[in-house]
Design a protein around this motif. Sequence first.
Motif, short mmCIF file in Angstrom:
data_model
loop_
_atom_site.label_atom_id
_atom_site.label_comp_id
_atom_site.label_asym_id
_atom_site.label_seq_id
_atom_site.Cartn_x
_atom_site.Cartn_y
_atom_site.Cartn_z
N LEU A 198 104.49 91.19 -21.61
CA LEU A 198 103.44 90.37 -22.16
C LEU A 198 103.08 90.64 -23.54
O LEU A 198 102.35 89.69 -24.09
N GLY A 199 103.51 91.68 -24.01
CA GLY A 199 103.18 92.15 -25.64
C GLY A 199 103.95 92.95 -26.24
O GLY A 199 105.15 93.11 -25.54
N LEU A 200 103.51 93.65 -27.16
CA LEU A 200 104.50 94.65 -27.87
C LEU A 200 104.90 95.95 -27.03
O LEU A 200 103.93 96.41 -26.65
N ALA A 201 106.09 96.29 -27.18
CA ALA A 201 106.60 97.45 -26.55
C ALA A 201 105.76 98.74 -27.07
O ALA A 201 105.52 99.58 -26.17
N GLN A 202 105.58 98.79 -28.38
CA GLN A 202 105.00 99.88 -28.78
C GLN A 202 103.53 100.01 -28.65
O GLN A 202 102.71 100.98 -28.71
N ARG A 203 102.99 98.93 -27.81
CA ARG A 203 101.46 98.76 -27.75
C ARG A 203 101.33 99.04 -26.29
O ARG A 203 100.20 98.72 -25.64
N GLY A 204 102.43 99.45 -25.34
CA GLY A 204 102.08 99.91 -24.10
C GLY A 204 102.71 98.71 -23.05
O GLY A 204 102.69 98.84 -21.79
N PHE A 205 103.35 97.80 -23.48
CA PHE A 205 103.83 96.73 -22.60
C PHE A 205 105.25 96.91 -22.37
O PHE A 205 106.05 97.70 -23.07
N SER A 206 105.73 96.66 -21.17
CA SER A 206 107.03 97.10 -20.56
C SER A 206 107.69 96.21 -19.91
O SER A 206 106.98 95.07 -19.53
N MET A 265 93.88 86.90 -18.24
CA MET A 265 94.27 88.44 -17.60
C MET A 265 93.23 89.50 -18.20
O MET A 265 92.50 89.55 -19.22
N GLU A 266 93.16 90.50 -17.24
CA GLU A 266 92.31 91.73 -17.44
C GLU A 266 93.30 92.53 -18.51
O GLU A 266 94.66 92.83 -18.10
N VAL A 267 92.78 93.40 -19.54
CA VAL A 267 93.42 94.41 -20.08
C VAL A 267 93.61 95.54 -19.36
O VAL A 267 92.70 96.29 -18.89
N LYS A 268 94.97 96.13 -19.17
CA LYS A 268 95.26 97.27 -18.21
C LYS A 268 95.13 98.47 -18.93
O LYS A 268 95.43 98.52 -20.23
N PRO A 269 94.62 99.63 -18.44
CA PRO A 269 94.83 101.04 -19.04
C PRO A 269 96.19 101.33 -19.61
O PRO A 269 97.12 100.98 -19.00
N GLY A 270 96.07 101.68 -20.95
CA GLY A 270 97.40 102.04 -21.64
C GLY A 270 97.89 100.70 -22.60
O GLY A 270 99.04 101.02 -23.19
N TRP A 271 97.61 99.52 -22.68
CA TRP A 271 97.62 98.56 -23.44
C TRP A 271 96.85 98.67 -24.48
O TRP A 271 95.54 98.83 -24.51
N LYS A 272 97.35 98.67 -25.89
CA LYS A 272 96.62 98.62 -26.90
C LYS A 272 96.18 97.32 -27.51
O LYS A 272 97.19 96.58 -27.68
N VAL A 273 95.11 96.90 -27.47
CA VAL A 273 94.79 95.36 -27.63
C VAL A 273 93.58 95.42 -28.46
O VAL A 273 92.48 95.85 -28.37
N ASN A 274 93.76 94.49 -29.74
CA ASN A 274 92.68 94.44 -30.59
C ASN A 274 91.77 93.41 -29.97
O ASN A 274 92.24 92.40 -29.27
N LYS A 275 90.57 93.33 -30.27
CA LYS A 275 89.44 92.22 -29.98
C LYS A 275 89.89 91.09 -30.63
O LYS A 275 90.45 91.20 -31.83
N ARG A 276 89.51 89.95 -30.25
CA ARG A 276 90.24 88.74 -30.51
C ARG A 276 89.43 88.33 -32.08
O ARG A 276 89.99 87.72 -32.74
N GLU A 277 88.28 88.96 -32.21
CA GLU A 277 87.72 88.52 -33.47
C GLU A 277 88.03 89.68 -34.66
O GLU A 277 87.85 89.48 -35.75
N CYS A 278 88.85 90.74 -34.40
CA CYS A 278 89.47 91.65 -35.34
C CYS A 278 90.27 91.05 -36.42
O CYS A 278 90.96 90.16 -36.39
N LEU A 279 90.13 91.43 -37.56
CA LEU A 279 90.59 91.02 -38.67
C LEU A 279 91.99 91.50 -38.97
O LEU A 279 93.23 90.86 -39.38
N LYS A 280 92.40 92.92 -38.81
CA LYS A 280 93.66 93.52 -39.06
C LYS A 280 94.06 94.21 -37.73
O LYS A 280 93.41 94.93 -37.18
N ALA A 281 95.46 93.85 -37.55
CA ALA A 281 95.96 94.87 -36.45
C ALA A 281 95.90 96.08 -36.45
O ALA A 281 95.95 97.04 -35.37
#
Length: 448
Positions: A63-71, A423-439
């Motif tokens: 669902l997201g980037l592998a280095q951010r905890g997704f598999s 979706m709910e953000v699961k533990p182990g996923w690195k996710v920025n808030k939607r308002e965040c300016l920089k990854a």
Amino acid sequence: MYIHTHDSGRVLSPYGYKVPTPEMEKFAEEAAVFRNAYCAGPTCSPSRAAMLTGTYPHQTGMLGLAQRGFSMDVSRHLVRYLGENGFDTALCGIQHEAGWYLDRGQATSMIGYQEDLTRSNEGYRQEDLVDWDKENALEACRWLRSRDRDGDRPFFLSYGMYATHRRFPDRRDQDIREDLALPPYPIPDTRETREDFAGYLASVKSADTCFGQVIRCLKAEGFWDDTIVLFTTDHGLASPFSKCTLFDSGIGVALMIHVPGDPAGGRVIDGLVSHVDVFPTLCDLLGLKKPDYLEGVSAAPLLLGETDQVRDDVFAEINFHTSYEPARCVRTGRYKYIRYYDASYLKINRSNIDESLTKDFFMERDLDRQKKAEEALYDLAYDPGERRNLVGDEEYEGVLLDMRRRLEDYQEKTDDPVRNGLMEVKPGWKVNKRECLKASSKNPEDYV
């Protein structure tokens, strides 16, 4: 053989752009060039996971980037399937389906490649990682030269490049003039964006050199006449309104396939294809039984000149890049329908745009005030830039209903979880808030 770049879209000379990729142009003379190929998810790991499993990101788990905890479900990975069917498998360079893409060793331990030929990237600045690509090209050629042309088993070699990922090289060749560089649509032509795009030109020039070296090695070692060569990228350029968007500038990808003895060599194919079609196409070309889980359709009839079209539409999705931005689209030959599912936040998710001079240009011109349409319909015949939303136009009401139905069909068939709510953000996923300016924000408050 699978050769791939990062973040290149179709901004390559075989697709009409004035960029320094002569080796890819030569390849296009002997390969089928797909002009209407699309990824299934315009962000790095989801796109690759979809193509290499023949299933959509929400099905394979990426669902997201592998280095951010997704598999992903690696049991469905193409390399495992080919290994089980008698192929020697090796990776040289980038993969983005397991862990951090600059880490070595994940390909064998997690994905299932039998060999990882990738050279160390220690000591490289990100701006110099195109030189690491060159080292890996040498290693891929060494591996090809080591094989017994007549005695070895068939092989699957993945050669993945860092180029044209950001950061771009900060050294410029004399033949790349910043003042004459023209950024591709939808980026405006300004001093800042020209300077930024010149960095892409330097990166893609390096990628082309590596590409040509590997192709020449295949030919010199006698593999060309019985090797399928697939070249593609993951999604559009790492620029605003491209990567991590469902516009064609985000989901449109280069796709060129050389098939030995194929009458399509040197031919342009206009029929719609999706990255999820690559797996079943290879099965047909190799005479292998297709796994039951594949969602794609074979493009072999296009390659063999048996038909002009194998599908009526393509589907793509966004879930997570750095922030959560659930969106879906369906595209036909003429129309595009996009829907965003987080109706409470229809601003631009700025952390989902890679840092660049071009992003700075937009940030200084009220990017924070720009809005996304919760639902959008575009007539690509008259609006290829996807800027005139036709939702609410009575003349297009029938088209809108049809496109909604097409999207719902994909979602029902593939059990798309977004139908059940956010979706709910699961533990182990690195996710920025939607308002965040920089990854890359170092502020803990910028993360969910």
